[in-house]
Motif scaffolding. Structure first.
Motif, PDB file in Angstrom:
ATOM      1  N   ASP A  80       0.802  -1.225   0.000  1.00  0.00           N
ATOM      2  CA  ASP A  80       0.000   0.000   0.000  1.00  0.00           C
ATOM      3  C   ASP A  80       0.836   1.277   0.000  1.00  0.00           C
ATOM      4  O   ASP A  80       0.322   2.371   0.219  1.00  0.00           O
ATOM      5  N   SER A  81       2.118   1.121  -0.232  1.00  0.00           N
ATOM      6  CA  SER A  81       2.995   2.278  -0.304  1.00  0.00           C
ATOM      7  C   SER A  81       4.247   1.866  -1.056  1.00  0.00           C
ATOM      8  O   SER A  81       4.577   0.671  -1.117  1.00  0.00           O
ATOM      9  N   VAL A  82       4.949   2.833  -1.628  1.00  0.00           N
ATOM     10  CA  VAL A  82       6.185   2.508  -2.342  1.00  0.00           C
ATOM     11  C   VAL A  82       7.094   3.738  -2.308  1.00  0.00           C
ATOM     12  O   VAL A  82       6.625   4.860  -2.112  1.00  0.00           O
ATOM     13  N   GLY A  83       8.379   3.490  -2.496  1.00  0.00           N
ATOM     14  CA  GLY A  83       9.325   4.602  -2.540  1.00  0.00           C
ATOM     15  C   GLY A  83      10.702   4.147  -2.138  1.00  0.00           C
ATOM     16  O   GLY A  83      10.953   2.955  -1.961  1.00  0.00           O
ATOM     17  N   GLY A  84      11.599   5.119  -2.013  1.00  0.00           N
ATOM     18  CA  GLY A  84      12.959   4.779  -1.634  1.00  0.00           C
ATOM     19  C   GLY A  84      13.577   5.907  -0.837  1.00  0.00           C
ATOM     20  O   GLY A  84      13.025   7.006  -0.770  1.00  0.00           O
ATOM     21  N   TYR A  85      14.709   5.609  -0.215  1.00  0.00           N
ATOM     22  CA  TYR A  85      15.450   6.677   0.464  1.00  0.00           C
ATOM     23  C   TYR A  85      16.923   6.581   0.109  1.00  0.00           C
ATOM     24  O   TYR A  85      17.446   5.505  -0.125  1.00  0.00           O
ATOM     25  N   VAL A  86      17.535   7.749   0.020  1.00  0.00           N
ATOM     26  CA  VAL A  86      18.954   7.826  -0.319  1.00  0.00           C
ATOM     27  C   VAL A  86      19.644   8.598   0.804  1.00  0.00           C
ATOM     28  O   VAL A  86      19.626   9.826   0.826  1.00  0.00           O
TER      29      VAL A  86
END
Ligand code: ARG
Ligand code: ZN
Length: 497
Positions: free
Chosen positions: A279-285
């Motif tokens: 129910d969610s998606v994304g990334g972190y850098v």
């Protein structure tokens, strides 16, 4: 079984006896490992976790973490005691409300002895209070807790949890998560799933994250630091949340030019793998120096190094592909790593083809031709590589070659049906390489034992005749290097711990 000799005359008492718990002698300790031959002490026996509630506080300056973990589990046998995998300092453990005794054992075992033994198949609530400086803790001589100039991250495979929460640390025991972290005002805490709320008090901001689908322990991540957060949605309406360290320097533009394409790439992968499973998606850098990326569920970890040579949508495709292959369908044992890495790498080949930078067949031809028969590359068996070679290049490249061999053997129609059907077949569960073979045989109607044997299990280079049969290496003996090669190869830039 609780057999007792019942003396004549004690018959009246017998029914009473049966109603009370069996004597403590019938209760055994839970195993210190879940039974994975690659990592005998990873995970534990005797219980199954359904939910972790982690309530934490972290001070970046001193790397001090304190917290309370509430673990909801169910016993799978009569237990006199059980283990959790953990490295920080524990001050109290409660089991079903009552104080339990605890001790450390081995490299990363927390042994918990409840005041009363736990009968099989009953719910258990375990509360662990703890604190510690994660970067000072090691097991087997390494730590996977990475401090950054303004925070820290927990993202590694196959082990990351020991440094920040007690767990049954193996993909076989997936659970849902609420991760709540207080950090000094101006700093953010990022974890999996959706940000439910934030609150502020006396200089501390608390971030409450929820990941509501079954999630393996190594896919549970924490990133603390100063981030710029962007939001969006996929075309199916899944919220996208990405985070970039405010200190990415030269890599900032390339990182954003890659990770900001998450929504579009999820849409594209949906065409191959079916609906996005979470129910969610994304990334972190974050501003780390660690080189790899990791498919942490719904919130992918990217090293800034992945963007040092410019934008890289290939690594984003790889980690997003894992959301289906690895996260939704998780491995049963670490020997099944091919299902994760072979398919995530193959998704990069499909993306290369889509971008006009080399077809999957050209990449397969290139992999086959560029490793001569005496190259150690061919000694790695992707179907059971052994713990030392779990993330070897061969698991990725020979692994994707095996996928191409399967595609050529069963034909595109069956192949793409398998690719899309697999996540549905084992949604939110676990599966093995032999489960995959059985599924591919079912969908294609073809026996595949010899194909799997050759490409996944043979400790030497498949003969040219096998390659021709599987129609890999059908081009020249020295095919040109596809344009996508360098970026694809950089994805598994694995430095040890
Ligand atoms: N699954 C990761 C990938 O996307 C591999 C990470 C392995 N790195 C490590 N330090 N163990 O390829
Ligand atoms: Zn991967």
């Amino acid at each position: 079984m609780h057999r007792r000799l019942i003396a004549p005359g004690a018959l009246a008492a017998a029914s009473l006896l049966l109603a009370i718990p069996a004597s403590a002698a019938d209760y055994q300790p839970g195993a210190p490992g879940i039974g994975d031959p690659y990592y005998p002490y990873y995970g534990n026996g005797g219980y199954d976790v359904s939910h972790y509630d982690l309530r934490l506080k972290y001070q970046p300056q001193s790397d001090e973490l304190e917290g309370t973990a509430t673990i909801l589990a169910r016993t799978t046998r009569d237990l006199s005691r059980f283990d959790l995998d953990f490295l920080l300092d524990v001050s109290e453990v409660r089991v079903n409300g009552a104080k339990a005794t605890f001790a450390t054992s081995g490299q990363h075992e927390l042994v918990v002895t409840p005041a009363t033994p736990l009968p099989k198949d009953t719910p258990v609530t375990v509360v662990v209070r703890y604190s510690g400086v994660p970067s000072t803790k090691s097991a087997y001589g390494f730590t996977t807790w990475h401090r950054t100039p303004d925070g820290a991250i927990a993202a590694d495979e196959p082990e990351a949890a020991w440094w920040w929460f007690p767990s049954n640390d193996h993909p076989l025991d997936k659970a849902t998560y609420d991760v709540s972290v207080a950090v000094p005002d101006g700093t953010q805490a990022i974890s999996n799933g959706r940000l439910q709320s934030t609150s502020s008090k006396l200089g501390w901001t608390r971030y409450n994250w929820r990941s509501g689908k079954p999630q393996a322990t190594y896919l549970t991540t924490l990133a603390i630091g100063k981030f710029d957060i962007t939001t969006g949605t996929t075309s199916a309406g899944v919220p996208v949340v990405n985070a970039y360290s405010k200190d990415l320097g030269d890599n900032d533009g390339a990182a954003r030019a890659s990770v900001e394409r998450t929504g579009e790439l999820v849409d594209w992968l949906t065409g191959y793998f079916g609906p996005y499973p979470f129910d969610s998606v994304g990334g972190y850098v974050p501003n780390t120096t660690t080189g790899y990326a990791l498919e942490t569920q719904t919130r992918i970890y990217y090293s800034p190094k992945q963007f040092a040579n410019g934008s890289n949508t290939s690594v984003v495709v790889h980690e997003l592909a894992h959301q289906w292959y690895g996260d939704d369908v998780s491995l049963k044992g670490w020997k099944d790593i091919w299902i994760n890495e072979g398919f995530a790498r193959y998704a990069q080949w499909l993306w290369s083809e889509h971008e006009g930078e080399g077809t999957a067949q050209e990449l397969a031809d290139y992999v086959y031709a560029s490793h001569p028969a005496d190259d150690a590359f061919w000694t790695v068996r992707p179907g059971d590589p052994g713990p030392d070679n779990q993330f070897d290049t061969a698991v990725y490249d020979r692994g994707a070659l095996a996928v191409q061999a399967l595609r050529n053997e069963v034909g595109d129609e069956a192949f793409f049906a398998i690719l899309k059907g697999w996540p549905k077949e084992h949604a939110y569960g676990n599966a093995s390489v032999s489960d995959f073979q059985a599924y591919a045989e079912k969908v294609s109607g073809k026996p595949l034992a010899s194909l799997f044997g050759t490409w996944l299990f043979q400790p030497s280079k498949p003969a040219a005749s096998a390659a021709r049969t599987a129609a890999v290496a059908r081009a020249s003996a020295a095919p040109a290097r596809p344009r996508s090669w360098t970026k694809i190869a950089a994805t598994n830039d694995v430095h040890g711990h």
